[in-house]
Design a protein around this motif. Structure first.
Motif, PDB file in Angstrom:
ATOM      1  N   THR A  57      -9.687  -5.511   1.303  1.00  0.00           N
ATOM      2  CA  THR A  57      -8.989  -4.355   1.875  1.00  0.00           C
ATOM      3  C   THR A  57      -9.642  -3.915   3.180  1.00  0.00           C
ATOM      4  N   GLN A 109       0.811  -1.221   0.000  1.00  0.00           N
ATOM      5  CA  GLN A 109       0.000   0.000   0.000  1.00  0.00           C
ATOM      6  C   GLN A 109       0.846   1.272   0.000  1.00  0.00           C
ATOM      7  N   LYS A 111      -6.575  -1.479  -5.699  1.00  0.00           N
ATOM      8  CA  LYS A 111      -7.533  -0.542  -5.115  1.00  0.00           C
ATOM      9  C   LYS A 111      -8.824  -0.596  -5.919  1.00  0.00           C
TER      10      LYS A 111
END
Length: 883
Positions: free
Chosen positions: A620, A78, A710
């Motif tokens: 996530t 990330q 993402k």
């Protein structure tokens, strides 16, 4: 990096052994695990719970290390500047025992060597054999910054320990006093509560005459040190005795009869003896009533001078002699069986003896209050949240902390005693003389191992020096540990961090469950149910073990571990591998598109990308909230069900077709989706994902340094919720048809005619528009779409609910099924199912079974009832259709 593999040379099954060795060394060579001292990236830091230097990898370590590695790999991808700091604990008692046993084999005693030579021997052992676990940890693929590894006895940490001791002493928060502690006669030291295991033991409760009263006790040998007899103030039987004196049998001295609410009126006779120097509850009662405290055992558990004629007897022998003497005097009223919890040393298994001893203590109250406040104010959060309550309850009732140990291996207490003026000098550096000019001798004790561990989040980063690491990474981010050391380590780190750094040591504490065997029993050598994680790694591969552990961790206190689960997740690893082989072979001669617009994409393409986007979001969010099992489950379902099963099958018409342009576009979608999948999976299964990543088109240097997917990735914009809903409808219809085939034993080779009926015309339009998929996936000859149910006699009918709409899937069975034979078969199966159901119900109604069967067996039988009941309903429904 490994030599590129050609698709046709890929093994049919994933071979983890060589893959794991190669990629781990590759990561080390590339220095990917290293954190930056200074960085523009946000920092993320975990300090590893330091395993004992004597330790070897066990399943608890495997679970704990796996969860931490998932987090740090996730955060690294990330874009965080990640430090996962490794290290080991010197493990005072355990290490000293190991070396003592080795010396004993050579006929050498610790005392013969002397302190200095013995400590040298321990350091020699540490360099040769200690730290075996560090190499074993690498087999799990953990991505710690090995160059920063610390040891609780290294020079820097020793300096920090001394400074903390001296500062706390000078602040009046460390003192030396004579108090009751857990004492191990074998190890010859005080031990912490954590080092005491409580074993349920079958013993006796003796009823003994103390004058006019009858005292109930489980330890008659300690009566030599009684200083009172106690009753409950509300016990009408004994109110008249309170305040009187009574003669102590065998010893002949007068002791008072006191009243205290702690006494349980229902225990034994309701009268208990008070031995403050050998029982923690009695000790607290003695302080409330200002009673004297008489120690009757020496450090080896032998009766001392205070024991009168019993002097020189070991405590077990003293018990026998005292019972014999009481019996001869007619003072034993009765002896009855009684179960009691006996404390034993976790290191040597000797019985623990509560004893009065001169020890060093930390005044804890002023340290505990700020540590309570930061948790109450949510500055430190516990996951799962229920552990916060446990932490606070213990902290509200915390006692002073005994920090001294009568060992030679450890941080020696920095206190010196003057032989002349008796003054105590506490100093970081060893003083040469007392201020009076007298000679000094250093305290022989060492500090509790947990004292140095309590400083771990900041001492490992260089404190008390103002290092760049300390500035960059303190406070650390997350602590991952099991619930059994919340009070002994987590709480103390919070207290010390707040006191010395003026900041919390971490913002999050993730408490994971403890691993047990498949029956829910604790793993132990005596039970023979120990599972060696390295054996599992050798048999199944690291990725299979890691994914299994992540999928099981949940939010409970216990994890029931079974190798059967590993079989399932090894199949999952192979499923991903085989999907990769299929894709690489299917597209090896296809020039893939570099981009696909929605207008050029197929319905399956838009469906799989939408499902991928949903999965990215779910995984996530789950990892951010420490819901490892939810993240693993989401990944498993998407990868296996959506991608490897449905999407792969839905893509075959294009893959095996002749439209090269469509194949190029579909190949792009397939490979991009697979690329996202391995990046999503990488924190869980690092080895196979790195291997597959390097087989994919347009790969980089390593998957480790690729961004974590993402939900707003440009590629994911291609997904369509509408397309996903249409595919879900197709899947429901196809699954329904497959179920009818299975229930009626119709061969997959027979192409069927299926009637699909719904009053919802939009549903029918979607199905008709995508009829080629239905025909191919369900192996049909023909489909008929209608709004009217029509005649369903001699038909199999499955009803599908799609929100407020209904879809009926109808297959005429005439000519496909021998009705009479099928009816007989189902009737026999109904009879067998009924017998199984009756047998299982009989077990659960049996008092004997319910009384003796372990809880997990009872739970299994109840689950079996549910399964058999469901099966009975299905069989009756099938029979009704045929009739």
């Amino acid at each position: 990096m490994r030599e590129e593999k050609k698709p046709e040379k890929l093994a049919k099954g994933y071979e983890p052994t060589q893959v794991e060795k190669t990629w781990y060394q590759f990561w080390l060579d590339k220095n990917y695990f290293a954190a930056e001292e200074k960085s523009s990236k946000p920092s993320y830091c975990i300090v590893i719970p330091p395993p004992n230097v004597t330790g070897v990898l066990h399943m608890g370590h495997a679970l704990n290390n796996t969860l931490q590695d998932i987090l740090v790999r996730f955060k690294r991808m990330q874009g965080f500047n990640v430090l996962w700091l490794p290290g080991m604990d010197h493990a005072g008692i355990a290490t000293q025992l190991v070396v003592e046993r080795q010396l004993a084999k050579e006929g050498v005693k610790r005392e013969t060597l002397g302190r200095e030579k013995f400590v040298e021997k321990v350091w020699e052992w540490k360099e040769k054999s200690g730290g075996m676990i560090l190499d074993q940890q690498k087999r799990l693929g953990i991505s710690v910054d090995w160059k920063r590894s610390r040891f609780t006895l290294d020079e820097g940490l020793s300096k920090a320990v001394k400074k903390v001791f001296v500062d706390l002493y000078n602040e009046g928060l460390i003192y030396r006093g004579n108090r009751l502690v857990n004492w191990c006669p074998r190890c010859q030291t005080a031990v912490s509560d954590l080092e005491v295991k409580h074993i349920e033991t079958k013993g006796s409760l003796w009823h003994i005459k103390y004058g006019d009263l009858i005292v109930a006790t489980t330890r008659p040998e300690t009566m030599l040190g009684d200083t009172a007899v106690a009753v409950n103030p509300n016990d009408e039987r004994y109110k008249k005795y309170v305040g009187q004196q009574i003669k102590l049998p065998l010893m002949g001295r007068e002791i008072p009869i006191i009243a205290d609410n702690f006494v349980d009126k229902t225990f034994g006779s309701g009268v208990v003896k008070i031995t403050p120097a050998h029982d923690f509850n009695d000790y607290e009662m003695a302080k409330r009533h200002n009673l004297p405290m008489i120690s009757i055992f020496d450090s080896k558990g032998v009766v001392n001078d205070a024991g009168g004629i019993y002097k020189g007897l070991k405590n077990s022998d003293a018990r026998k002699k005292i019972i014999e003497d009481l019996t001869n005097l007619g003072l034993i009223v009765k002896e009855e069986p009684h179960s009691l919890s006996v404390g034993r040393c976790d290191r040597c298994d000797s019985n623990i003896e509560p004893m009065l001893s001169d020890q060093w203590f930390v005044k804890i109250k002023s340290l505990a209050d700020p540590a309570i406040k930061v948790v109450e104010e949510k500055k430190i959060k516990f996951f799962p949240e229920n552990w916060e309550k446990n932490y606070l309850e213990w902290m509200y009732n915390i006692n002073d902390w005994c920090i001294s140990r009568q060992l030679w291996w450890g941080h020696r207490i920095p206190a010196w005693y003057c032989s002349d003026c008796k003054k105590v000098t506490v100093s970081i550096d060893a003083p040469s003389k007392c201020s009076c000019g007298g000679n000094l001798e250093q305290d022989k004790d060492v500090l509790d191992t947990w004292f140095s561990s309590a400083l771990w989040p900041f001492s490992t980063l260089g404190w008390p020096e103002k290092t760049a690491s300390l500035k960059t990474f303190y406070p650390t981010s997350t602590l991952v540990t099991s619930f059994d050391i919340i009070f002994f380590w987590v709480a103390r780190m919070i207290m010390m961090g707040l006191h010395f750094m003026k900041e919390i040591p971490f913002s999050t504490v993730y408490i994971h469950a403890l691993l047990r065997d498949e029956r829910g029993q604790k793993m132990s050598k005596s039970k023979g149910n120990i599972v060696d994680p390295l054996d599992l790694v050798n048999d199944y591969g690291t990725d299979s073990l890691r994914f299994t552990l992540a999928s099981l961790v949940g939010a409970g206190r216990d994890i029931k571990f079974s190798e059967d689960r590993l079989d399932g997740y090894r199949n999952f690893i192979n499923k991903i591998w085989n999907a990769t082989r299929f894709a690489l072979n299917a597209f090896q001669n296809v020039k893939l598109a570099t981009k696909v617009d929605e207008a050029d994409s197929t319905l399956p393409d838009r469906y799989i990308v939408h499902q991928l986007k949903v999965t990215v979001d779910e995984v996530t969010r789950a990892l951010e909230e420490y819901r490892f099992t939810d993240a693993a489950t989401s990944l498993y379902k998407f990868t296996w069900n959506e991608f490897c099963d449905w999407y792969l099958e839905l893509s075959k018409p294009v893959l095996y077709g002749t439209d090269e342009n469509r194949k190029s576009q579909s190949g792009y979608i397939f490979m991009e989706t697979l690329n996202h999948i391995v990046r999503l999976l990488h924190p869980f299964t690092p080895f196979i994902t790195e291997e597959i990543y390097h087989l994919l088109p347009n790969h980089g240097e390593s998957i480790m340094i690729q961004p974590y997917p993402k939900a707003d990735d440009p590629f994911l914009k291609l997904g369509s919720e509408k397309a996903s809903k249409e595919i879900e409808l197709l899947k429901e219809v196809v699954t329904s048809i497959r179920n009818i085939r299975g229930e009626n034993r119709i061969s997959p080779a027979i192409k069927l005619t299926v009637r699909i009926v719904s009053e919802d015309k939009k549903i029918l339009e979607v199905l008709q528009h995508n009829n080629p998929f239905v025909l191919a996936l369900a192996r049909l000859d023909k489909t008929i779409y209608a709004t009217d149910l029509g005649d369903t006699k001699k038909c199999a009918v499955n009803l599908i609910s799609m929100g407020s709409s209904r879809v009926n899937v109808i297959i005429a069975l005439e000519g496909l099924v021998d009705f009479q034979e099928e009816i007989r078969r189902i009737q026999k199966e109904i009879e067998r199912n009924k017998k199984d159901l009756d047998l299982t119900n009989g077990k659960l109604k049996s008092e004997n079974f319910m009384k003796n069967a372990p809880p997990e067996i009872v739970a299994q039988e109840k689950e079996r009832i549910s399964q058999l009941t469901d099966k009975a309903s299905q069989l009756r429904l099938s029979l009704d259709r045929l009739n």
